[in-house]
Every structure is written in structure tokens, then in C-alpha cells.
Write an enzyme that holds these catalytic residues in place. Structure first.
Site, PDB file in Angstrom:
ATOM      1  N   HIS A 105       1.011  -1.383  -0.057  1.00 28.12           N
ATOM      2  CA  HIS A 105      -0.026   0.184  -0.153  1.00 28.12           C
ATOM      3  C   HIS A 105       0.821   1.161   0.010  1.00 28.12           C
ATOM      4  O   HIS A 105       2.060   1.282   0.488  1.00 28.12           O
ATOM      5  CB  HIS A 105      -1.033   0.204   1.232  1.00 28.12           C
ATOM      6  CG  HIS A 105      -1.799  -0.856   1.576  1.00 28.12           C
ATOM      7  ND1 HIS A 105      -1.492  -2.224   1.960  1.00 28.12           N
ATOM      8  CD2 HIS A 105      -3.184  -1.044   1.160  1.00 28.12           C
ATOM      9  CE1 HIS A 105      -2.558  -3.001   2.108  1.00 28.12           C
ATOM     10  NE2 HIS A 105      -3.472  -2.373   1.533  1.00 28.12           N
TER      11      HIS A 105
ATOM     12  N   GLU B 266     -10.637  -6.631  -5.389  1.00 33.41           N
ATOM     13  CA  GLU B 266     -10.513  -7.476  -4.341  1.00 33.41           C
ATOM     14  C   GLU B 266     -11.921  -7.638  -3.611  1.00 33.41           C
ATOM     15  O   GLU B 266     -12.155  -6.735  -2.674  1.00 33.41           O
ATOM     16  CB  GLU B 266      -9.319  -7.407  -3.366  1.00 33.41           C
ATOM     17  CG  GLU B 266      -9.007  -8.373  -2.518  1.00 33.41           C
ATOM     18  CD  GLU B 266      -7.756  -8.058  -1.557  1.00 33.41           C
ATOM     19  OE1 GLU B 266      -7.940  -8.397  -0.228  1.00 33.41           O
ATOM     20  OE2 GLU B 266      -6.986  -7.643  -2.099  1.00 33.41           O
TER      21      GLU B 266
ATOM     22  N   ASP C 276      -0.569 -12.551   1.428  1.00 30.05           N
ATOM     23  CA  ASP C 276      -1.547 -11.247   2.263  1.00 30.05           C
ATOM     24  C   ASP C 276      -1.665 -12.053   3.462  1.00 30.05           C
ATOM     25  O   ASP C 276      -2.706 -12.409   3.926  1.00 30.05           O
ATOM     26  CB  ASP C 276      -2.708 -11.092   1.397  1.00 30.05           C
ATOM     27  CG  ASP C 276      -3.267  -9.873   2.331  1.00 30.05           C
ATOM     28  OD1 ASP C 276      -2.852  -9.391   3.404  1.00 30.05           O
ATOM     29  OD2 ASP C 276      -4.511  -9.216   1.784  1.00 30.05           O
TER      30      ASP C 276
END
Length: 412
Positions: A77, A208, A315
Site C-alpha cells: 500500500h 479484491e 497477504d
């Protein structure tokens, strides 16, 4: 040596080409182990010092980790790569400075960005959403942040860009105009597509899905919800999906469900490769260690020809009780092995063709006569009525579920 090399080639492709592993920056290098009920437990040396100094230490530590692990990709991010400033201009300067260093490290190591995303959910300005916020001032800030995120993706050569609508949804329908918010979100995406074309950014856009948490209901609930949204607003040619199985189970589906559904519509672009504990009911972001799950995911991926330019992004975060630095290596290596075994299982299933043959036989009535016309979309209700009058009651056949499951278990 040739025989050894053949072990790593499956269906004419190297395993590393099927398994495009990526390390996520936020959990692995920004995570502290804190949760709503406890203080941080992961005290990393790179998180000490002034914000920009620690950001540089963190980035160098991350690239050392990527190199030792042997992966080729990472994801981040904007706000975990560089700290947010007091103004947009300061935030952008911080990001420029840190991504200059990232570009140097990428050049030195050959490690690339699988995808970039913008954190449009953590800051208090986004408490009512970003692209779906009822205040256009907030939406404009999100747009400005997204513009910089797309510029950063181009700068670092990102192969994908992900949109996660963490707060694009609602907690109460009483104060929400759903139709307006969905339209604004679609227009936000259209602005992104337009700017991507303007700057010549060559990457794949991904959305997502997640059904809940932090919002009570999020618009990108699951794969089918996102696909319907994209098709309704004419965006399906510009986006694919980044599926996170932990989110899929939060939606009440099986682990592999959204991977299979997205792939069936040609919309599977990438996978956030983690898992959760369905009995807990929240997003635990654990490393995937269940070979059954990875076999089903890799079967869908192999059947569609791979994930390029997407990949398998971990993730996932080590448990807050896994405090040794070596645990970060062990977790990633264990997950990589689990997916590698899943890949080998999936290839055996496909190459043997036993299950596929049984499925084909189950649908064989659609290969000729009335069934073929149904499959082609040319049949009519009148034809169906005539067929039943001639042939009478159907002879219903067994679904053989236990047989399929037993055969599948043979490959695990």
C-alpha cells in the site's frame, strides 16, 4: 541434471512460472502483532526511529528478506511504504523519496512489484468510505491519492494495481443511498481507467472482494457481486479480480469458491494466498498450510493457463505469538511448499483426466440432440414439451459425490 530439471517443469512450464509468489509489505514488515485485545508483540528493529528513517530501514530489510527467500515479487500500500504527511503534498514527497530507494533496490536485486494499492480506508477522513463517501470533498481526496498511486505504479513497473473497498459499503441502510454510492464508485473506477490510459500505465486493474469487516456490508461482497457490478457499469473489460480465500470464507463460501467462480467467467487475475479460521468469523490472514485447499486453487489456475500478470501474494501475517524473526521465514517457506505440492497434485489430476472424464460423462446429454440445442441456446419450450411427451419421465442418475471425493483424496 536434466532429470532433476524436469522435476520442476509441469505441463511445459517451470513451477516458478505457475507459482508467481509475492510477499506483502504491510503484514510482514509493518505488522506489530497488536490486536483489539492486546499490545504489539512483534518488535522489529526496522520499525524504530523517526518515520522516514524507519521507512528506509524497513524497505532495506524487506529487500534483504525477499532476496534470501528467493521470491521475485512484492506488494504494498502507498501508506505502508511511506508515512502519511500533514498534507497531500507532504505525503507525496515522502512516497517519492521512499520509492526512489525502492527503484534502486529493484534494479540491484531484480525483484519487481506484483501490485500496488492505495490505502483508502485507514485514515479518519475515510470513515464513511472513499469512492462511496457522501461528501465529494472526501471523494476528491481519494481521487488525488489514487492519482499518485497510479503514478507510483508506473514508476516502479507494477504489473497490477489493486482496488480494495475496505469501507466502500455501509453500516446502516437508514443513512445510505445505495444507488448513488454504487454509481459514484463506478465513476471513480472510470476516472482511474482514463488516467491509466493517459499516462501509459501498462498494468492489470484488479478488484479484491470482501463481504464485511470493517463495514457491515461491503459492495464488493464476493466474486459474483463484483462481476455483476463491473458488467452493469461496462467496466468488465478493464478489470479482473484479486481473490482472497479468507474473504471468500467470510462470505459463507468454501475456500476455493471465488477462485473457481472468477475463473469460470474469465475474471480471475490474481490470488491473495492466505487462509482463515471459519469458526472464528473474522479475517485472520493466516498462512495457507492446507494442501487440499491449495490443490483446488491451483487446479483452477492451471486449467485457465496461469495467473500472469497476477500471482500468489501472501497477504498473511505470522501469529502474534510467533515472535521470532525466523518465524517470518518459516511461514513463507511452509506456504510456498504447500502451494508447490498443490500445484503438483493439480497437474496430476488434470493429466490423469479421470475426474474430468467423469464430469464430461455426467453432462454428456448436452452433446447431441435437444441437449446440444440447449447448450447452443437455440432450443425452445415447445421442443422441450414435445421431447417429454415422446420420452416421458427422466431416469435420474446418481451424482456420485462420495466417489468424486474419494478419487480426489487419492491425489492429496
Amino acid at each position: 541434471m536434466a532429470a532433476h530439471e524436469d522435476f520442476f517443469v509441469l505441463m511445459g512450464r517451470k513451477m516458478e512460472d505457475w507459482l508467481r509468489f509475492s510477499v506483502c509489505y504491510w503484514h510482514s514488515f509493518c505488522g506489530t502483532g497488536a490486536d483489539p485485545f492486546g499490545a504489539p508483540t512483534l518488535h522489529r528493529p526496522w520499525n524504530e526511529g523517526a518515520p522516514m528513517d524507519s521507512a528506509k530501514k524497513r524497505l532495506r530489510a524487506a529487500f534483504e528478506f525477499f532476496t534470501k527467500l528467493g521470491v521475485k515479487y512484492y506488494t504494498f500500500h502507498d501508506r505502508d511504504m511511506a508515512p502519511e504527511g500533514s498534507t497531500l503534498e507532504e505525503s507525496n514527497r515522502n512516497l517519492d523519496e521512499i520509492t526512489d530507494l525502492a527503484l534502486q533496490l529493484q534494479s540491484q536485486t531484480g525483484i519487481q512489484v506484483l501490485w500496488v494499492t492505495c490505502n483508502l480506508f485507514a485514515h479518519q477522513r475515510y470513515m464513511n468510505g472513499a469512492a462511496t463517501n457522501p461528501d465529494c470533498h472526501v471523494l476528491a481526496y481519494a481521487g488525488a491519492q489514487l492519482k499518485k498511486g497510479l503514478d507510483t505504479a508506473k514508476k516502479l513497473g507494477a504489473e497490477n494495481f489493486v482496488f480494495w473497498g475496505g469501507r466502500e459499503g455501509f453500516l446502516s441502510v437508514h443513512n445510505t443511498d445505495v444507488a448513488v454510492e454504487l454509481k459514484h464508485m463506478a465513476n471513480f473506477f472510470k476516472m482511474a481507467v482514463k488516467y491509466k490510459d493517459k499516462i501509459g500505465l501498462k498494468c492489470q486493474f484488479l478488484i479484491e472482494p470482501k463481504p464485511k469487516e470493517p463495514s457491515k456490508h461491503q459492495y464488493d461482497y464476493d466474486a459474483m457481486s463484483v462481476i455483476a457490478f463491473l458488467k452493469h457499469y461496462g467496466l468488465e473489460s478493464h478489470f479482473k479480480l484479486n481473490i482472497e480465500p479468507n474473504h471468500t470464507t467470510l462470505a459463507g463460501h468454501s475456500y476455493e469458491h471465488d477462485v473457481v467462480m472468477a475463473s469460470a467467467f474469465g475474471m480471475l487475475g490474481s490470488v491473495d494466498s492466505n487462509t482463515g479460521s471459519p469458526d472464528l468469523g473474522w479475517d485472520t490472514d493466516q498462512f495457507p498450510m492446507d494442501i487440499r485447499n491449495t490443490t483446488l486453487v491451483m487446479k483452477a489456475i492451471v486449467e485457465q493457463g496461469g495467473l500472469q500478470p497476477g500471482g500468489l501474494n501472501f497477504d498473511a501475517k505470522v501469529r502474534r505469538e510467533s515472535t521470532d524473526l525466523e518465524d517470518l521465514f518459516i511461514a513463507h517457506i511452509g506456504a510456498m511448499d504447500t502451494f508447490a505440492r498443490g500445484l503438483r497434485n493439480a497437474v496430476r489430476i488434470i493429466e490423469d483426466g479421470l475426474i474430468a472424464g467423469m464430469v464430461k460423462e455426467r453432462y454428456s446429454s448436452f452433446s447431441h440432440g435437444l441437449g446440444q440445442r440447449v447448450d447452443e441456446g437455440s432450443a425452445s419450450l415447445e421442443e422441450m414439451e414435445a421431447f417429454i411427451k415422446q420420452n416421458g419421465e427422466p431416469n435420474v442418475t446418481s451424482g456420485k459425490q462420495e466417489k468424486y471425493e474419494s478419487i480426489f483424496n487419492h491425489y492429496i
